[in-house]
Design a protein around this motif. Structure first.
Motif, short mmCIF file in Angstrom:
data_model
loop_
_atom_site.label_atom_id
_atom_site.label_comp_id
_atom_site.label_asym_id
_atom_site.label_seq_id
_atom_site.Cartn_x
_atom_site.Cartn_y
_atom_site.Cartn_z
N LEU A 65 0.84 -1.20 0.00
CA LEU A 65 0.00 0.00 0.00
C LEU A 65 0.87 1.25 0.00
N ARG A 66 1.92 1.23 0.81
CA ARG A 66 2.83 2.37 0.91
C ARG A 66 3.54 2.62 -0.43
N ILE A 67 4.00 1.55 -1.06
CA ILE A 67 4.69 1.70 -2.35
C ILE A 67 3.73 2.29 -3.39
N ALA A 68 2.54 1.73 -3.49
CA ALA A 68 1.57 2.24 -4.46
C ALA A 68 1.25 3.70 -4.20
N ASP A 69 1.08 4.05 -2.94
CA ASP A 69 0.73 5.41 -2.56
C ASP A 69 1.89 6.38 -2.75
N GLN A 70 3.03 6.10 -2.14
CA GLN A 70 4.13 7.05 -2.12
C GLN A 70 4.94 7.08 -3.41
N VAL A 71 5.07 5.94 -4.07
CA VAL A 71 5.83 5.89 -5.32
C VAL A 71 4.92 6.17 -6.51
N GLY A 72 3.65 5.85 -6.37
CA GLY A 72 2.73 6.01 -7.48
C GLY A 72 2.88 4.90 -8.49
N ALA A 73 3.29 3.72 -8.01
CA ALA A 73 3.51 2.57 -8.89
C ALA A 73 2.36 1.59 -8.79
N LEU A 74 2.09 0.91 -9.90
CA LEU A 74 1.17 -0.21 -9.88
C LEU A 74 1.98 -1.42 -9.41
N VAL A 75 1.48 -2.13 -8.41
CA VAL A 75 2.21 -3.26 -7.83
C VAL A 75 1.40 -4.53 -8.06
N VAL A 76 2.06 -5.57 -8.58
CA VAL A 76 1.46 -6.89 -8.73
C VAL A 76 2.19 -7.79 -7.74
N SER A 77 1.48 -8.22 -6.70
CA SER A 77 2.05 -9.08 -5.67
C SER A 77 1.64 -10.52 -5.97
N VAL A 78 2.63 -11.40 -6.06
CA VAL A 78 2.41 -12.78 -6.50
C VAL A 78 2.25 -13.72 -5.31
N ASP A 79 1.17 -14.48 -5.30
CA ASP A 79 0.94 -15.49 -4.26
C ASP A 79 1.37 -16.85 -4.82
N TYR A 80 2.69 -17.00 -4.96
CA TYR A 80 3.22 -18.23 -5.56
C TYR A 80 3.06 -19.43 -4.63
N ARG A 81 3.06 -20.62 -5.22
CA ARG A 81 2.90 -21.86 -4.44
C ARG A 81 4.11 -22.07 -3.54
N LEU A 82 3.84 -22.68 -2.37
CA LEU A 82 4.87 -22.88 -1.35
C LEU A 82 5.17 -24.36 -1.15
N ALA A 83 6.44 -24.63 -0.80
CA ALA A 83 6.85 -25.97 -0.40
C ALA A 83 6.46 -26.15 1.07
N PRO A 84 6.32 -27.34 1.55
CA PRO A 84 6.61 -28.61 0.89
C PRO A 84 5.47 -29.14 0.03
N GLU A 85 4.28 -28.52 0.13
CA GLU A 85 3.15 -29.00 -0.66
C GLU A 85 3.43 -28.92 -2.16
N HIS A 86 4.19 -27.91 -2.54
CA HIS A 86 4.54 -27.70 -3.94
C HIS A 86 6.05 -27.53 -4.03
N PRO A 87 6.79 -28.63 -4.22
CA PRO A 87 8.25 -28.56 -4.20
C PRO A 87 8.83 -27.61 -5.25
N PHE A 88 10.01 -27.11 -4.95
CA PHE A 88 10.76 -26.29 -5.89
C PHE A 88 10.88 -27.05 -7.20
N PRO A 89 10.67 -26.44 -8.33
CA PRO A 89 10.61 -25.00 -8.63
C PRO A 89 9.21 -24.44 -8.80
N ALA A 90 8.19 -24.99 -8.16
CA ALA A 90 6.81 -24.54 -8.36
C ALA A 90 6.66 -23.03 -8.11
N GLY A 91 7.17 -22.54 -6.99
CA GLY A 91 7.06 -21.11 -6.69
C GLY A 91 7.78 -20.25 -7.70
N LEU A 92 8.93 -20.72 -8.14
CA LEU A 92 9.70 -20.00 -9.15
C LEU A 92 8.92 -19.94 -10.47
#
Length: 172
Positions: A65-92
């Motif tokens: 929120l701070r970055i979008a507000d103060q920098v004026g940037a559009l931010v895309v935050s990624v909810d990538y898959r996590l291990a151990p349920e999704h082993p590497f390289p799933a999140g990558l």
């Protein structure tokens, strides 16, 4: 919790995932009215920390929120898959898919394609530098650049302030 000075539109979305995988959830932060001030917003693809096993966009919501507000940037935050349920390289792979989607939809999102960035959140061993070269060896997208302001490191060139100073015969 950070309270923005100007409104920030926050919306959940899903983007196409890696081949054979589910769609990737993202959260898009758009500073309201910022696009009227110029010819396109800076764009930031944000990959939370956690070593591919911890974290979520909720973890860094206030910072984004701070970055979008103060920098004026559009931010895309990624909810990538996590291990151990999704082993590497799933999140990558999820991170790379979100980066490719954002680059491909920059105009639609209101991003100036020359102003896209992908910062590593705390250290260079996290997902951001790795997302530039995904697990299949695909190269970075043209115009994308990883920045690490806290470390004083330009990942694209692999040089820190210290190494540049040493190369020039000066101490940092």
């Amino acid at each position: 919790m950070y309270e923005p000075d100007r409104p920030v539109d926050v919306r959940a979305a899903v983007v196409p995932g890696p081949e054979g995988a589910a769609q990737v959830p993202v959260r898009i932060y758009t500073p309201v009215g910022a696009e009227e001030a110029g010819s396109g917003l800076p764009g930031l693809v944000y990959l939370h920390g956690g070593g591919y096993v911890l974290g979520s966009p909720d973890f860094c919501h206030s910072d984004l929120l701070r970055i979008a507000d103060q920098v004026g940037a559009l931010v895309v935050s990624v909810d990538y898959r996590l291990a151990p349920e999704h082993p590497f390289p799933a999140g990558l792979e999820d991170s790379y898919a979100a980066l490719v989607w954002t680059a491909g939809h920059a105009t639609e999102l209101g991003i100036d394609p020359a102003r896209r960035r992908t910062p590593p959140p705390r250290r260079l061993s996290g997902p951001a530098p790795k997302a530039r070269w995904d697990s299949r060896g695909r190269p970075p997208r043209q115009g994308d650049r990883v920045v690490a302001p806290d470390q004083g490191l330009d990942v694209d060139r692999g040089h820190s302030r210290t190494s540049r100073a040493a190369a020039n015969g000066m101490s940092s």
